[in-house]
Scaffold this active site. Structure first.
Site, PDB file in Angstrom:
ATOM      1  N   ARG A 245      -9.587 -13.254  -3.952  1.00 33.58           N
ATOM      2  CA  ARG A 245      -9.128 -11.865  -4.021  1.00 33.58           C
ATOM      3  C   ARG A 245      -9.437 -11.208  -5.369  1.00 33.58           C
ATOM      4  O   ARG A 245      -9.300  -9.987  -5.495  1.00 33.58           O
ATOM      5  CB  ARG A 245      -7.623 -11.800  -3.739  1.00 33.58           C
TER       6      ARG A 245
ATOM      7  N   ASP B 152      -0.717  -2.311   0.856  1.00 34.99           N
ATOM      8  CA  ASP B 152      -1.576  -3.347   0.275  1.00 34.99           C
ATOM      9  C   ASP B 152      -2.937  -3.255   0.948  1.00 34.99           C
ATOM     10  O   ASP B 152      -3.126  -3.789   2.045  1.00 34.99           O
ATOM     11  CB  ASP B 152      -0.989  -4.741   0.519  1.00 34.99           C
TER      12      ASP B 152
ATOM     13  N   ASP C 285       6.527  -7.152  -7.278  1.00 33.03           N
ATOM     14  CA  ASP C 285       6.054  -7.684  -6.011  1.00 33.03           C
ATOM     15  C   ASP C 285       7.276  -7.765  -5.095  1.00 33.03           C
ATOM     16  O   ASP C 285       8.416  -7.570  -5.540  1.00 33.03           O
ATOM     17  CB  ASP C 285       5.422  -9.058  -6.232  1.00 33.03           C
TER      18      ASP C 285
ATOM     19  N   ARG D 129      -4.586  -3.743   5.766  1.00 32.79           N
ATOM     20  CA  ARG D 129      -3.631  -3.215   6.737  1.00 32.79           C
ATOM     21  C   ARG D 129      -4.312  -2.262   7.723  1.00 32.79           C
ATOM     22  O   ARG D 129      -3.880  -2.140   8.852  1.00 32.79           O
ATOM     23  CB  ARG D 129      -2.502  -2.470   6.016  1.00 32.79           C
TER      24      ARG D 129
ATOM     25  N   HIS E 203       4.378 -16.431  -3.069  1.00 32.33           N
ATOM     26  CA  HIS E 203       5.131 -16.058  -1.874  1.00 32.33           C
ATOM     27  C   HIS E 203       6.197 -17.100  -1.538  1.00 32.33           C
ATOM     28  O   HIS E 203       7.165 -16.801  -0.834  1.00 32.33           O
ATOM     29  CB  HIS E 203       4.198 -15.885  -0.668  1.00 32.33           C
TER      30      HIS E 203
ATOM     31  N   LYS F 194      -2.398  -5.520 -10.155  1.00 37.13           N
ATOM     32  CA  LYS F 194      -1.548  -6.662  -9.849  1.00 37.13           C
ATOM     33  C   LYS F 194      -2.343  -7.954 -10.103  1.00 37.13           C
ATOM     34  O   LYS F 194      -3.572  -7.924 -10.129  1.00 37.13           O
ATOM     35  CB  LYS F 194      -1.042  -6.591  -8.405  1.00 37.13           C
ATOM     36  N   HIS F 195      -1.667  -9.041 -10.390  1.00 38.24           N
ATOM     37  CA  HIS F 195      -0.234  -9.326 -10.415  1.00 38.24           C
ATOM     38  C   HIS F 195       0.101  -9.701 -11.851  1.00 38.24           C
ATOM     39  O   HIS F 195      -0.151 -10.835 -12.253  1.00 38.24           O
ATOM     40  CB  HIS F 195       0.107 -10.466  -9.483  1.00 38.24           C
TER      41      HIS F 195
END
Length: 387
Positions: free
Chosen positions: A192, A127, A304, A135, A234, A221-222
Site C-alpha cells: 500500500r 478510505d 484511525d 470503496r 487492526h 496516514k498512518h
C-alpha cells in the site's frame, strides 16, 4: 451538498493561515496609545474567521465534543443515516463499502442528502487508496502496489483522477494517501505504500497531495509510520524499534513532505515507538507534539478507527470511554468510529462517551482550550465545504 472545486481550492489553501491556530488568535490587538494626526483605517473583516468564531461561541461543550467524532452508519438509504447524524451531531461521517451504491450517481444522491447544516456541512470521509483498499467499485486506477515501482508522474495522474471521482460522488475527505515507507515485502503495509525508500515515498506523497488539492481534503496516514512496525494495527499494537533520530531520517520524511505540500489532515496510528512513548501514537501527546512542533503541522489530526484498539485483546484498551479520553487528551482533533447500526454491539454508548469526555474536561484532565482549538480547525474545514 453543492461543491465548487475552484472556490474550495482557494479557500482551503488559506485555511492554515486563517484557522491553523487557536480561536480568535488572528484578531487584531488594540493599542492603548492614540496617534493624534493619524487617519483611522477600517479593519478588514474575515468572513471565515467571523463565521467560525460565531459558531464556536454558540456551541455547548457537549456539541463541541460531538463535532469531534467521525462516525459510520451502514446502509445506502440516506434517511436513517441522516437521522442518526442529526441525533448524534458528529462533525463527520465515514463511508464504508456498505454505504456505496452501484453507481456514482447513486452515491452522489446519497451524500448530498446527509448534511442538514448548509453552512458547516458534515465532513464525508472515505478510505480510497485504490487497489486492496477501494470503496468505489468503479475506481480501477493504480494504487501503491503499482505506483511505488512506476514513474512518479503516474502517481500524479492516478490521484488527480481518483480525487475527481470522489468529488463527483460528493465525498470531501480521502483517507487515501499512505505516507508509510517500507522495503520489506513481508510488512503488512508493503503493498500500500507509495515508495520503498524515504525519498521516493516523499516524492509520490507530495504528488498525491498536490493532485487531490481542490477536489478533496487529503489525509496522510498512518503517522508516525507503520512501515517500521511489524504487525497489523487492526488487531494488535505493532511496535517499531527505531530511535527518534532513526525515525527522523526514514519514516518522518514522507510525512514532512506531505505536510509541506499542504495536506490538511494527518491520521494517527495505533502503533508504538517505545523510544518516544510506550503508548500507541494515537494516544500519545509526545507524538502529537512532534507532529505539531517538529513537522510544523497546523491542520487536523484524526485517529484511525478507534474500535481497532478494542480488538487487540489488551486489557489496557478494553474500555472505549477511556480510549476516547486518552485520544483527545493526547491531541487528536477528531476520532473515527466505524460503527454498526447499533453501537451497543461493539460496547459503544455515544451519549455516555460524550458525557465522560465532558467530565474529563471539567476535572482538568483535558484542556477546554484544546477542545476549542480542535473544533476551530474542524469548523474551518467544514465552512470551506459550505461554499
Amino acid at each position: 451538498m453543492v461543491r465548487r472545486a475552484g472556490a474550495m481550492a482557494v479557500l482551503a489553501a488559506s485555511l492554515v493561515v486563517l484557522c491553523g491556530c487557536s480561536p480568535s488568535s488572528t484578531r487584531p490587538t488594540p493599542t492603548s496609545e492614540a496617534t493624534p494626526d493619524a487617519v483611522p483605517t477600517a479593519t478588514a473583516i474575515d468572513p471565515v474567521r467571523l463565521a467560525v468564531d460565531e459558531r464556536l461561541e454558540a456551541m455547548t461543550l457537549e456539541q463541541k465534543i460531538r463535532s469531534m467524532l467521525m462516525l459510520h452508519y451502514p446502509g445506502t438509504d440516506p434517511a436513517p443515516v441522516r437521522e442518526f447524524a442529526d441525533h448524534v451531531q458528529p462533525g463527520g461521517l465515514i463511508l464504508m463499502g456498505d454505504n456505496i451504491g452501484s453507481s456514482e450517481e447513486e452515491v452522489r444522491a446519497f451524500t448530498s442528502a446527509l448534511s442538514s447544516d448548509e453552512i458547516f456541512p458534515l465532513l464525508l470521509g472515505i478510505d480510497e487508496e485504490g487497489g486492496d483498499v477501494t470503496r468505489l467499485p468503479w475506481d480501477e486506477l493504480p494504487a501503491g502496489s503499482t505506483l511505488a515501482d512506476s514513474a512518479p508522474e503516474l502517481t500524479t495522474e492516478a490521484f488527480t483522477a481518483r480525487s475527481e471521482l470522489l468529488e463527483s460522488a460528493g465525498l470531501s475527505v480521502n483517507f487515501g494517501i499512505v505516507a508509510d515507507v517500507t522495503a520489506d515485502p513481508s510488512s503488512f503495509i508493503y503493498y500500500r505504500v507509495l515508495g520503498h525508500d524515504p525519498a521516493s515515498a516523499a516524492d509520490r506523497v507530495t504528488r498525491a497531495v498536490q493532485a487531490e488539492s481542490g477536489h478533496v481534503y487529503s489525509t496522510l496516514k498512518h503517522f508516525p509510520g507503520h512501515g517500521g512496525a511489524p504487525g497489523d494495527s487492526h488487531s494488535s499494537i505493532p511496535v517499531a524499534g527505531a530511535s527518534l533520530d532513526e525515525w527522523r531520517a526514514t519514516d518522518a520524511v514522507p510525512f514532512a513532505a506531505g505536510i509541506a505540500a499542504g495536506a490538511p489532515l494527518v491520521m494517527t496510528a495505533h502503533v508504538a515507538y517505545p523510544a518516544v512513548d510506550s503508548a500507541p501514537a494515537s494516544l500519545s501527546a509526545a507524538w502529537h507534539n512532534i507532529l505539531r512542533d517538529e513537522l510544523e503541522f497546523t491542520g487536523v489530526t484524526i485517529t484511525d478507527d478507534m474500535l481497532m484498539l478494542q480488538r487487540n485483546g489488551l486489557a489496557e484498551f478494553a474500555d472505549p470511554v477511556e480510549n476516547a479520553i486518552r485520544a483527545i487528551a493526547a491531541g487528536n482533533d477528531m476520532l473515527v468510529y466505524v460503527l454498526p447500526a447499533d453501537p451497543g454491539d461493539v460496547d459503544i454508548d455515544l451519549d455516555a462517551l460524550v458525557s465522560s469526555v465532558a467530565a474529563a474536561i471539567d476535572s482538568g484532565r483535558i484542556s477546554e482550550d484544546a477542545i476549542d482549538a480542535s473544533v476551530d480547525r474542524l469548523l474551518c474545514l467544514r465552512f470551506a465545504l459550505g461554499g
